[in-house]
Design a protein around this motif. Sequence first.
Motif, short mmCIF file in Angstrom:
data_model
loop_
_atom_site.label_atom_id
_atom_site.label_comp_id
_atom_site.label_asym_id
_atom_site.label_seq_id
_atom_site.Cartn_x
_atom_site.Cartn_y
_atom_site.Cartn_z
N HIS A 107 0.83 -1.21 0.00
CA HIS A 107 0.00 0.00 0.00
C HIS A 107 0.86 1.26 0.00
CE1 HIS A 107 -2.86 3.10 0.79
NE2 HIS A 107 -2.46 3.26 2.06
N TYR A 108 1.63 1.45 1.06
CA TYR A 108 2.42 2.68 1.16
C TYR A 108 3.54 2.71 0.11
CZ TYR A 108 0.07 3.91 5.51
OH TYR A 108 -0.87 4.26 6.44
N GLY A 109 4.19 1.59 -0.11
CA GLY A 109 5.29 1.56 -1.07
C GLY A 109 4.83 1.53 -2.51
N ARG A 110 4.01 0.54 -2.85
CA ARG A 110 3.55 0.37 -4.24
C ARG A 110 2.43 1.33 -4.61
NH1 ARG A 110 7.90 -2.25 -5.96
NH2 ARG A 110 7.98 -4.48 -5.42
N MET A 157 12.93 -6.89 -3.33
CA MET A 157 12.49 -5.83 -2.43
C MET A 157 13.67 -4.96 -2.00
SD MET A 157 9.35 -6.54 -2.62
CE MET A 157 8.62 -5.37 -1.48
N GLU A 158 14.82 -5.58 -1.80
CA GLU A 158 16.00 -4.83 -1.40
C GLU A 158 16.53 -3.95 -2.53
OE1 GLU A 158 17.77 -8.02 1.88
OE2 GLU A 158 18.37 -8.13 -0.23
N MET A 159 16.16 -4.27 -3.77
CA MET A 159 16.63 -3.52 -4.92
C MET A 159 15.77 -2.28 -5.20
SD MET A 159 17.61 -6.70 -7.47
CE MET A 159 18.08 -5.62 -8.84
N GLN A 160 14.71 -2.09 -4.42
CA GLN A 160 13.83 -0.95 -4.64
C GLN A 160 14.55 0.36 -4.30
OE1 GLN A 160 10.70 -1.42 -6.05
NE2 GLN A 160 11.51 -3.51 -6.18
N LYS A 161 14.08 1.45 -4.89
CA LYS A 161 14.69 2.76 -4.66
C LYS A 161 14.42 3.24 -3.23
CE LYS A 161 14.39 4.21 -9.50
NZ LYS A 161 13.85 5.22 -10.44
N THR A 162 15.27 4.16 -2.79
CA THR A 162 15.16 4.68 -1.43
C THR A 162 13.79 5.31 -1.18
OG1 THR A 162 17.54 5.13 -1.40
CG2 THR A 162 16.19 6.24 0.25
N SER A 166 11.41 4.45 1.88
CA SER A 166 11.01 5.51 2.81
C SER A 166 9.49 5.52 2.99
CB SER A 166 11.47 6.88 2.30
OG SER A 166 12.88 6.96 2.30
N ARG A 167 8.76 5.30 1.90
CA ARG A 167 7.30 5.22 2.01
C ARG A 167 6.88 4.01 2.84
NH1 ARG A 167 7.74 6.39 -3.57
NH2 ARG A 167 7.15 4.25 -4.13
N ALA A 168 7.60 2.90 2.64
CA ALA A 168 7.30 1.70 3.42
C ALA A 168 7.56 1.94 4.90
CB ALA A 168 8.14 0.53 2.92
N ARG A 169 8.65 2.64 5.19
CA ARG A 169 8.95 2.95 6.60
C ARG A 169 7.83 3.77 7.22
NH1 ARG A 169 13.61 7.10 8.97
NH2 ARG A 169 13.53 6.35 11.14
#
Length: 211
Positions: A107-110, A157-162, A166-169
């Motif tokens: 949700h927050y990330g994607r 997932m680790e290859m995603q941009k910062t 940050s949105r996921a956090r």
Amino acid sequence: MATGRFIVCDGNNGAGKSSVIADLREWLSAAGHEVMVTREPGGTPIGEKIREVVLSPETPELCDTTELLLFAAARAQHLQEKIIPAIEAGVIVICDRFTPATIAFQHYGRGLPLDLVQAINGIALNGFKPDLNIILDLDPILGMQRVASRGGKLDRMEMQKTEFLSRAREGFLRQAKEDPVSFTIVDASRSFDSVVKDVRSAAQALLSRLA
């Protein structure tokens, strides 16, 4: 027969979940509890096959909705085959990632609609809810520096941009703010001893509250 509990350890990449979970498992076992550690996606033969697909860098074409559905499928199997039977047998189950990650990343990330994420997640959960969600909070930049220092290949997932991380956090922190009873935030930027002290304290509070 004693009632088992379900504890989730979640949060940013590189926050030290594996080490924290290992310490929590040892600490609870030393206190006389039967403990099982598992992970998501994964935890079962079917779940581990799904994990290979969703985390492989070789599946960049995986669309966001498919990703959500695969995570939910792995979770449904995980719950029915492994988690619920263990809890019913009186085991304390510690899971590396669970529903907080789905909401944070999908949700927050994607950017998938929250009602869609919750609906799909709800089908997999079928009313199940963790007793405690421990969120290891860490700045994504520091987290990825830690991940990179380990060596080895990064997963999807680790290859995603910062910006995504940050949105996921923010998603993890927002969930904890909205449900302070079942969520505990632990600052993972501190020393390992400080982190595990807080994690143990949260677990002890849970056990005392539900005794």
